[in-house]
Design a protein around this motif. Sequence first.
Motif, PDB file in Angstrom:
ATOM      1  N   PRO A 186       0.592  -1.330   0.048  1.00 50.80           N
ATOM      2  CA  PRO A 186       0.149  -0.463  -0.273  1.00 50.80           C
ATOM      3  C   PRO A 186       0.781   1.278  -0.129  1.00 50.80           C
ATOM      4  O   PRO A 186       0.951   2.560  -0.300  1.00 50.80           O
ATOM      5  CB  PRO A 186      -0.800  -0.034   1.368  1.00 50.80           C
ATOM      6  CG  PRO A 186      -0.085  -0.898   2.242  1.00 50.80           C
ATOM      7  CD  PRO A 186       0.895  -1.873   1.126  1.00 50.80           C
ATOM      8  N   ASP A 187       2.296   1.195   0.153  1.00 52.47           N
ATOM      9  CA  ASP A 187       2.691   2.280   0.701  1.00 52.47           C
ATOM     10  C   ASP A 187       3.410   2.901  -1.126  1.00 52.47           C
ATOM     11  O   ASP A 187       4.034   3.820  -0.833  1.00 52.47           O
ATOM     12  CB  ASP A 187       4.063   2.537   1.737  1.00 52.47           C
ATOM     13  CG  ASP A 187       3.218   1.967   2.932  1.00 52.47           C
ATOM     14  OD1 ASP A 187       2.508   2.510   3.081  1.00 52.47           O
ATOM     15  OD2 ASP A 187       3.994   1.471   3.756  1.00 52.47           O
ATOM     16  N   SER A 424      -2.236   3.735   1.288  1.00 55.14           N
ATOM     17  CA  SER A 424      -1.926   3.532   3.040  1.00 55.14           C
ATOM     18  C   SER A 424      -2.124   5.115   3.214  1.00 55.14           C
ATOM     19  O   SER A 424      -2.744   6.288   2.567  1.00 55.14           O
ATOM     20  CB  SER A 424      -0.722   4.319   2.636  1.00 55.14           C
ATOM     21  OG  SER A 424       0.072   4.320   3.928  1.00 55.14           O
TER      22      SER A 424
END
Length: 436
Positions: A186-187, A424
């Motif tokens: 997600p980052d 994120s």
Amino acid sequence: MVKSEDEKNVVRPPIWEIYSNESPKAIAHNLLRSNTFSPPMKRQVRPVFSLLLLFVVVATFGCRVAVRNGFGSVYWESDYSVVDANNNIPPLDLPVFNSTLLKLAEIEVGEFQLRKEIEQLMEGNFGNIAHLRTFATWRRFFNRGDSLARTSRGIPVTSRSPEFSRVWLKFRRCLGDWSRKKKFYPDIMDELVELVKVGIDKHNGLSLGAKKYSSCAVVGNSGILLSKDYGKLIDSHEAVIRLNNARIESFQKNVGSKTSISFVNSNILHLCARRGDCFCHPYGSNTPIVMYMCQPAQFLDYVVCNSSHKSPLIVTDPRFDVLCARIVKYYSLKRFADSPNKTLEQWNKAHDGSLFHYSSGMQAVMLALGVCDKVSLFGFGKSTGAKHHYHTNQKAELTLHDYLAEYDFYSDLVSRPRSIPFVSNKFKFPLVVIHR
């Protein structure tokens, strides 16, 4: 006990600053043991104070919200912080996600088949000759006695030549790296500047570090652009991203003439690979190309063509591809579930199952979110009577894309970006404007 003047003038910091490193339980314990209240007052306020303290702790350190709808689906909310660095309390506009849809969006229907295909390719198995000949580079490296087989630089080759060996080793290395990295992360949005923009800046002779573009225009290919004169507005952005080599000649007043990044899918490069020196530069040979991989075998096109490119030819990080795929599938599932007389079990059949995919436009928008401080969208949408593409006569849409679901995604980007799943919480969405 009488306090001195110095003690009277002491300004106590807020409790969240005193105990910012403590757990909620420790905060409550320390406060009730402290001298903040006299003993008689402690007994009077303890019940009320406990309730207030619980509210403060929950609001300060985050909460999780769970609600069950009429169909039994659980909606969940991720951790959030109410008090920011300046002690400002933002509005409690919490995004809510359907956990069932989240789990379904995580499933890649064609994952097993993809892994099997990658294993075969790594072993040199392209399936069969008929399959092999669908690739633009087969004449160059798998000539099967074809005396006309040549490299992109015109050098005759055979399947046992040193030229082929170098290309094959690089093909296997690129495919292997791509396959190993293909997972959810997600980052990844916060790494796009380093993965994409830094290389483009170096090519352009710039050394600005990890700085984003101040403004970006992502130009879609919808036929609605033919009724607009957005050319000058598009060209006024610091960076302009165009899709799949869409023509701009004769359409400059509608779509502008400036191009900073050409965003394509690997099928486009596959067609370009048939040409001399893999010519794929409708916007000029100095324009960087960012490409996402549709089929793993097309890494052969990438390896061959990359050697003759003057400008960067960048393959998107597979972790970025996975994130885009999950977001689009979630929106598509949600739209399907909200439709009457439809069940989630029918979604797979309605959207070609393993062939379902995000559009090039959607991933180009996602790229812009990561490398730009402000994003403007042009040519994303449709209207009655408008062509599917402004530069072609195509009217029908591809069933492997769900454009209506992607339009829902674009709408959320403008009005409530925090409602977008899988990204994120640390990522800061830029301002997004849609020009219709």
